[in-house]
Design a protein around this motif. Structure first.
Motif: not given
Length: 78
Positions: A11-17, A69-73, A52-58, A31-32
């Protein structure tokens, strides 16, 4: 001969520092469908894992963040 099944469910998530983010808003432009901005321009992230279809843009949104500050985890599924 037995085959070993390897689970590759991730699973992939976005996190913010939050200490680094200054609310530039570029992430929401890239990534609207997953990031909106609050009234001060800071990102609001959805709780759901990214499809999975948005991972490249993420990845691009994380890489293009002016302050990184944006991280893909990634979390390995069980």
């Amino acid at each position: 001969m037995a085959r070993h099944a390897h689970r590759t469910d991730r699973t992939h998530r976005l996190d913010v520092d939050w200490t680094a983010c200054q609310g530039h808003g570029l992430c929401a432009e890239l990534l609207p469908e997953h990031i909106t901005l609050d009234e001060w321009g800071y990102p609001l992230l959805g709780e759901a894992p990214l499809p999975p279809t948005t991972l490249k843009r993420a990845r691009r949104a994380a890489a293009d963040c002016p302050l990184l500050a944006l991280k893909l985890t990634t979390a390995q599924g069980g």
